[in-house]
Design a protein around this motif. Sequence first.
Motif, short mmCIF file in Angstrom:
data_model
loop_
_atom_site.label_atom_id
_atom_site.label_comp_id
_atom_site.label_asym_id
_atom_site.label_seq_id
_atom_site.Cartn_x
_atom_site.Cartn_y
_atom_site.Cartn_z
N GLN A 49 2.53 8.11 10.08
CA GLN A 49 2.55 6.70 10.42
C GLN A 49 2.80 5.86 9.19
O GLN A 49 2.33 6.18 8.11
CB GLN A 49 1.21 6.28 11.04
CG GLN A 49 1.01 6.76 12.47
CD GLN A 49 1.79 5.94 13.48
OE1 GLN A 49 2.25 4.85 13.17
NE2 GLN A 49 1.97 6.49 14.67
N VAL A 50 3.56 4.81 9.37
CA VAL A 50 3.86 3.88 8.29
C VAL A 50 3.63 2.46 8.80
O VAL A 50 4.10 2.11 9.88
CB VAL A 50 5.32 4.02 7.82
CG1 VAL A 50 5.61 3.03 6.69
CG2 VAL A 50 5.61 5.44 7.36
N GLN A 51 2.89 1.69 8.04
CA GLN A 51 2.72 0.27 8.33
C GLN A 51 3.49 -0.53 7.29
O GLN A 51 3.42 -0.21 6.10
CB GLN A 51 1.24 -0.11 8.31
CG GLN A 51 0.41 0.51 9.44
CD GLN A 51 0.05 1.95 9.15
OE1 GLN A 51 -0.34 2.30 8.04
NE2 GLN A 51 0.19 2.80 10.16
N CYS A 109 8.62 -5.60 0.74
CA CYS A 109 8.06 -4.89 1.88
C CYS A 109 7.02 -3.92 1.35
O CYS A 109 7.35 -3.02 0.58
CB CYS A 109 9.15 -4.14 2.63
SG CYS A 109 8.57 -3.08 3.97
N ALA A 110 5.78 -4.13 1.74
CA ALA A 110 4.69 -3.26 1.33
C ALA A 110 4.42 -2.24 2.42
O ALA A 110 4.26 -2.60 3.59
CB ALA A 110 3.44 -4.10 1.06
N ALA A 111 4.37 -0.98 2.02
CA ALA A 111 4.16 0.10 2.98
C ALA A 111 2.83 0.78 2.75
O ALA A 111 2.34 0.87 1.63
CB ALA A 111 5.28 1.13 2.86
N SER A 112 2.23 1.22 3.83
CA SER A 112 1.03 2.04 3.74
C SER A 112 1.27 3.30 4.56
O SER A 112 2.06 3.29 5.50
CB SER A 112 -0.20 1.29 4.25
OG SER A 112 -0.02 0.90 5.60
N GLY A 113 0.59 4.36 4.18
CA GLY A 113 0.83 5.65 4.83
C GLY A 113 1.93 6.41 4.11
O GLY A 113 2.22 6.15 2.95
N THR A 114 2.56 7.32 4.80
CA THR A 114 3.63 8.13 4.22
C THR A 114 4.80 7.24 3.82
O THR A 114 5.19 6.35 4.58
CB THR A 114 4.11 9.18 5.23
OG1 THR A 114 3.00 9.98 5.63
CG2 THR A 114 5.17 10.07 4.61
N ASP A 151 12.42 5.16 8.22
CA ASP A 151 12.96 6.29 8.99
C ASP A 151 12.72 7.56 8.20
O ASP A 151 13.13 7.66 7.04
CB ASP A 151 14.45 6.07 9.22
CG ASP A 151 15.09 7.19 10.01
OD1 ASP A 151 16.34 7.26 10.03
OD2 ASP A 151 14.38 8.00 10.62
N PRO A 152 12.06 8.59 8.80
CA PRO A 152 11.77 9.83 8.07
C PRO A 152 13.02 10.71 7.93
O PRO A 152 13.19 11.71 8.62
CB PRO A 152 10.71 10.50 8.94
CG PRO A 152 11.01 10.01 10.32
CD PRO A 152 11.49 8.60 10.15
N THR A 153 13.91 10.31 7.03
CA THR A 153 15.15 11.03 6.82
C THR A 153 15.57 10.92 5.37
O THR A 153 15.19 9.99 4.67
CB THR A 153 16.28 10.47 7.71
OG1 THR A 153 17.48 11.21 7.46
CG2 THR A 153 16.54 9.00 7.39
#
Length: 122
Positions: free
Chosen positions: A1-3, A22-27, A97-99
Motif C-alpha cells: 500500500q502507498v499513500q 508528493c510525499a509517499a508513505s509505505g512501499t 505504480d509497482p513497475t
Amino acid sequence: QVQLVESGGGLVQAGGSLRLSCAASGTFSNYAMGWFRQAPGKEREFVATITWNSRTRYTESVKGRFTISRDNAKKMVYLQMNSLKPEDTAVYYCAADPTYLTPTGRNEYDFWGQGTQVTVSS
C-alpha cells in the motif's frame, strides 16, 4: 500500500514557476511515480513519470519545461514546472505504480493522491 499527499500548487502568472511535491508513505522504492493532471471538463492526462532508478518520460507538451525527480530516501517525488502557460491550469495528481517501466496510462497506476490545484493566469 502507498499513500500519497501532494503539495505546492497555487496561482502563478504565465511564464512563472512552481514546484509540486508528493510525499509517499509505505512501499516506495520499487514503484514508478507519475504526475497526471485534469483540467475542468477534460480527462485526466499523463504529464510525467519516473522509475525507481530515475528513468523519466514526459508528455510532449511539457518537455523542456517540466522536470520530474525523486528522492527515494525521503520518499518524495517532485515536479518542477517552469515557463508555465495558462493551458497548464489543472488539478495535478501524484500516482504510484509497482513497475520498473515508465507507464503513461492512468489505468496502470494503482495509488493516487488527492491532487493539488495549479492555476496559471495570462
